[in-house]
Design a protein around this motif. Structure first.
Motif, PDB file in Angstrom:
ATOM      1  N   LEU A   3     -32.168 -26.233  24.471  1.00 35.50           N
ATOM      2  CA  LEU A   3     -31.709 -24.859  24.627  1.00 35.50           C
ATOM      3  C   LEU A   3     -31.103 -24.451  23.296  1.00 35.50           C
ATOM      4  O   LEU A   3     -30.277 -25.178  22.733  1.00 35.50           O
ATOM      5  N   TYR A   4     -31.530 -23.297  22.788  1.00 39.00           N
ATOM      6  CA  TYR A   4     -31.014 -22.746  21.545  1.00 39.00           C
ATOM      7  C   TYR A   4     -30.152 -21.534  21.884  1.00 39.00           C
ATOM      8  O   TYR A   4     -30.524 -20.727  22.744  1.00 39.00           O
ATOM      9  N   ALA A   5     -29.031 -21.428  21.208  1.00 38.98           N
ATOM     10  CA  ALA A   5     -28.129 -20.293  21.428  1.00 38.98           C
ATOM     11  C   ALA A   5     -27.720 -19.708  20.090  1.00 38.98           C
ATOM     12  O   ALA A   5     -27.262 -20.439  19.189  1.00 38.98           O
ATOM     13  N   ILE A   6     -27.885 -18.411  19.944  1.00 36.81           N
ATOM     14  CA  ILE A   6     -27.375 -17.721  18.764  1.00 36.81           C
ATOM     15  C   ILE A   6     -25.886 -17.510  18.989  1.00 36.81           C
ATOM     16  O   ILE A   6     -25.465 -17.033  20.040  1.00 36.81           O
ATOM     17  N   SER A   7     -25.084 -17.902  18.004  1.00 39.97           N
ATOM     18  CA  SER A   7     -23.629 -17.757  18.111  1.00 39.97           C
ATOM     19  C   SER A   7     -23.135 -16.803  17.024  1.00 39.97           C
ATOM     20  O   SER A   7     -23.494 -16.945  15.856  1.00 39.97           O
ATOM     21  N   HIS A   8     -22.336 -15.828  17.430  1.00 38.75           N
ATOM     22  CA  HIS A   8     -21.744 -14.848  16.510  1.00 38.75           C
ATOM     23  C   HIS A   8     -20.225 -15.041  16.519  1.00 38.75           C
ATOM     24  O   HIS A   8     -19.523 -14.376  17.292  1.00 38.75           O
ATOM     25  N   PRO A   9     -19.706 -15.961  15.696  1.00 41.24           N
ATOM     26  CA  PRO A   9     -18.277 -16.285  15.742  1.00 41.24           C
ATOM     27  C   PRO A   9     -17.345 -15.112  15.478  1.00 41.24           C
ATOM     28  O   PRO A   9     -16.205 -15.126  15.904  1.00 41.24           O
ATOM     29  N   ASN A  10     -17.823 -14.067  14.766  1.00 39.16           N
ATOM     30  CA  ASN A  10     -17.009 -12.878  14.548  1.00 39.16           C
ATOM     31  C   ASN A  10     -15.754 -13.156  13.729  1.00 39.16           C
ATOM     32  O   ASN A  10     -14.765 -12.457  13.838  1.00 39.16           O
ATOM     33  N   LEU A  11     -15.766 -14.235  12.952  1.00 44.17           N
ATOM     34  CA  LEU A  11     -14.666 -14.577  12.064  1.00 44.17           C
ATOM     35  C   LEU A  11     -15.235 -14.817  10.677  1.00 44.17           C
ATOM     36  O   LEU A  11     -16.283 -15.443  10.535  1.00 44.17           O
ATOM     37  N   PRO A  12     -14.559 -14.356   9.628  1.00 46.64           N
ATOM     38  CA  PRO A  12     -15.132 -14.470   8.282  1.00 46.64           C
ATOM     39  C   PRO A  12     -15.378 -15.910   7.826  1.00 46.64           C
ATOM     40  O   PRO A  12     -16.294 -16.161   7.061  1.00 46.64           O
ATOM     41  N   GLU A  13     -14.594 -16.866   8.314  1.00 46.51           N
ATOM     42  CA  GLU A  13     -14.768 -18.251   7.862  1.00 46.51           C
ATOM     43  C   GLU A  13     -15.903 -18.981   8.580  1.00 46.51           C
ATOM     44  O   GLU A  13     -16.240 -20.113   8.225  1.00 46.51           O
ATOM     45  N   TYR A  14     -16.526 -18.368   9.583  1.00 51.73           N
ATOM     46  CA  TYR A  14     -17.636 -18.982  10.310  1.00 51.73           C
ATOM     47  C   TYR A  14     -18.875 -18.109  10.185  1.00 51.73           C
ATOM     48  O   TYR A  14     -18.826 -16.915  10.428  1.00 51.73           O
ATOM     49  N   MET A  15     -19.983 -18.731   9.831  1.00 47.91           N
ATOM     50  CA  MET A  15     -21.239 -18.014   9.709  1.00 47.91           C
ATOM     51  C   MET A  15     -21.910 -17.922  11.086  1.00 47.91           C
ATOM     52  O   MET A  15     -21.679 -18.747  11.954  1.00 47.91           O
ATOM     53  N   HIS A  16     -22.749 -16.922  11.242  1.00 44.11           N
ATOM     54  CA  HIS A  16     -23.584 -16.861  12.437  1.00 44.11           C
ATOM     55  C   HIS A  16     -24.471 -18.099  12.432  1.00 44.11           C
ATOM     56  O   HIS A  16     -24.863 -18.598  11.379  1.00 44.11           O
ATOM     57  N   SER A  17     -24.776 -18.603  13.604  1.00 43.28           N
ATOM     58  CA  SER A  17     -25.545 -19.843  13.651  1.00 43.28           C
ATOM     59  C   SER A  17     -26.463 -19.859  14.859  1.00 43.28           C
ATOM     60  O   SER A  17     -26.303 -19.079  15.795  1.00 43.28           O
ATOM     61  N   VAL A  18     -27.423 -20.774  14.807  1.00 35.94           N
ATOM     62  CA  VAL A  18     -28.255 -21.074  15.953  1.00 35.94           C
ATOM     63  C   VAL A  18     -27.911 -22.504  16.347  1.00 35.94           C
ATOM     64  O   VAL A  18     -28.096 -23.429  15.565  1.00 35.94           O
ATOM     65  N   GLU A  19     -27.359 -22.659  17.532  1.00 34.39           N
ATOM     66  CA  GLU A  19     -26.943 -23.975  18.019  1.00 34.39           C
ATOM     67  C   GLU A  19     -28.043 -24.565  18.884  1.00 34.39           C
ATOM     68  O   GLU A  19     -28.668 -23.848  19.668  1.00 34.39           O
ATOM     69  N   GLN A  20     -28.285 -25.854  18.732  1.00 33.98           N
ATOM     70  CA  GLN A  20     -29.308 -26.545  19.514  1.00 33.98           C
ATOM     71  C   GLN A  20     -28.642 -27.560  20.421  1.00 33.98           C
ATOM     72  O   GLN A  20     -27.821 -28.358  19.982  1.00 33.98           O
ATOM     73  N   ASN A  26     -15.351 -21.927  17.846  1.00 35.76           N
ATOM     74  CA  ASN A  26     -15.552 -20.477  17.913  1.00 35.76           C
ATOM     75  C   ASN A  26     -16.943 -20.090  18.417  1.00 35.76           C
ATOM     76  O   ASN A  26     -17.554 -19.149  17.937  1.00 35.76           O
ATOM     77  N   PHE A  27     -17.421 -20.829  19.411  1.00 28.95           N
ATOM     78  CA  PHE A  27     -18.742 -20.579  19.993  1.00 28.95           C
ATOM     79  C   PHE A  27     -18.711 -19.260  20.754  1.00 28.95           C
ATOM     80  O   PHE A  27     -17.930 -19.072  21.682  1.00 28.95           O
ATOM     81  N   ARG A  28     -19.568 -18.357  20.342  1.00 28.83           N
ATOM     82  CA  ARG A  28     -19.695 -17.057  21.000  1.00 28.83           C
ATOM     83  C   ARG A  28     -21.185 -16.770  21.170  1.00 28.83           C
ATOM     84  O   ARG A  28     -21.803 -16.141  20.318  1.00 28.83           O
ATOM     85  N   PRO A  29     -21.762 -17.279  22.273  1.00 30.55           N
ATOM     86  CA  PRO A  29     -23.216 -17.209  22.431  1.00 30.55           C
ATOM     87  C   PRO A  29     -23.718 -15.805  22.708  1.00 30.55           C
ATOM     88  O   PRO A  29     -23.024 -14.982  23.297  1.00 30.55           O
ATOM     89  N   HIS A  30     -24.917 -15.595  22.266  1.00 29.88           N
ATOM     90  CA  HIS A  30     -25.591 -14.329  22.518  1.00 29.88           C
ATOM     91  C   HIS A  30     -26.954 -14.685  23.120  1.00 29.88           C
ATOM     92  O   HIS A  30     -27.003 -15.173  24.238  1.00 29.88           O
ATOM     93  N   GLY A  31     -28.007 -14.500  22.400  1.00 31.38           N
ATOM     94  CA  GLY A  31     -29.328 -14.819  22.908  1.00 31.38           C
ATOM     95  C   GLY A  31     -29.538 -16.315  23.050  1.00 31.38           C
ATOM     96  O   GLY A  31     -29.015 -17.101  22.267  1.00 31.38           O
ATOM     97  N   ILE A  32     -30.284 -16.704  24.090  1.00 30.41           N
ATOM     98  CA  ILE A  32     -30.614 -18.118  24.299  1.00 30.41           C
ATOM     99  C   ILE A  32     -32.105 -18.245  24.582  1.00 30.41           C
ATOM    100  O   ILE A  32     -32.749 -17.291  25.020  1.00 30.41           O
ATOM    101  N   SER A  33     -32.628 -19.450  24.326  1.00 29.18           N
ATOM    102  CA  SER A  33     -34.040 -19.702  24.566  1.00 29.18           C
ATOM    103  C   SER A  33     -34.254 -21.188  24.812  1.00 29.18           C
ATOM    104  O   SER A  33     -33.571 -22.026  24.225  1.00 29.18           O
ATOM    105  N   LEU A  34     -35.199 -21.518  25.688  1.00 34.18           N
ATOM    106  CA  LEU A  34     -35.561 -22.900  25.977  1.00 34.18           C
ATOM    107  C   LEU A  34     -36.828 -23.274  25.218  1.00 34.18           C
ATOM    108  O   LEU A  34     -37.715 -22.436  25.024  1.00 34.18           O
ATOM    109  N   ARG A  35     -36.897 -24.556  24.829  1.00 32.94           N
ATOM    110  CA  ARG A  35     -38.110 -25.091  24.214  1.00 32.94           C
ATOM    111  C   ARG A  35     -38.338 -26.493  24.749  1.00 32.94           C
ATOM    112  O   ARG A  35     -37.404 -27.292  24.806  1.00 32.94           O
ATOM    113  N   LYS A  36     -39.556 -26.777  25.154  1.00 30.49           N
ATOM    114  CA  LYS A  36     -39.911 -28.116  25.631  1.00 30.49           C
ATOM    115  C   LYS A  36     -40.888 -28.718  24.642  1.00 30.49           C
ATOM    116  O   LYS A  36     -41.875 -28.087  24.264  1.00 30.49           O
ATOM    117  N   GLU A  37     -40.579 -29.964  24.224  1.00 32.02           N
ATOM    118  CA  GLU A  37     -41.433 -30.646  23.260  1.00 32.02           C
ATOM    119  C   GLU A  37     -41.303 -32.149  23.451  1.00 32.02           C
ATOM    120  O   GLU A  37     -40.174 -32.672  23.506  1.00 32.02           O
TER     121      GLU A  37
END
Length: 94
Positions: free
Chosen positions: A68-85, A51-62
């Motif tokens: 790449l980080y992506a905020i995901s808003h699954p929009n379903l009660p059984e899935y929490m909002h998350s930050v995917e790496q 249920n990946f539903r990306p919104h904001g994204i950002s790059l980080r170099k280390e």
């Protein structure tokens, strides 16, 4: 498109995309290599979370790694909002 992140060093633009009006759709990340004359938009192939539903994204170099980080808003009660790496290795996500 929802958001873009630019990797200036490797001349790649990453684009988060999701059709939020279609509740059954799943989002994806796309890349655009701007180092070549003929731009080609490609879907980034990876194991997207359920249920990946990306919104904001950002790059980080280390430590010579690119993430790449992506905020995901699954929009379903059984899935929490998350930050995917995702780690980017040779323009592929791991």
């Amino acid at each position: 498109p929802e958001d873009i992140a630019i990797d200036r060093e490797n001349q790649v633009i990453y684009i988060s995309s999701h059709d939020r009006r279609n509740f059954d759709s799943i989002g994806r990340i796309y890349s655009l290599d701007i180092s070549k004359e003929n731009y080609l938009l490609k879907e980034v192939k990876t194991n997207y979370p359920p249920n990946f539903r990306p919104h904001g994204i950002s790059l980080r170099k280390e430590n010579n790694k690119i993430y790449l980080y992506a905020i995901s808003h699954p929009n379903l009660p059984e899935y929490m909002h998350s930050v995917e790496q995702f780690e980017i290795i040779k323009n592929e996500f791991k």
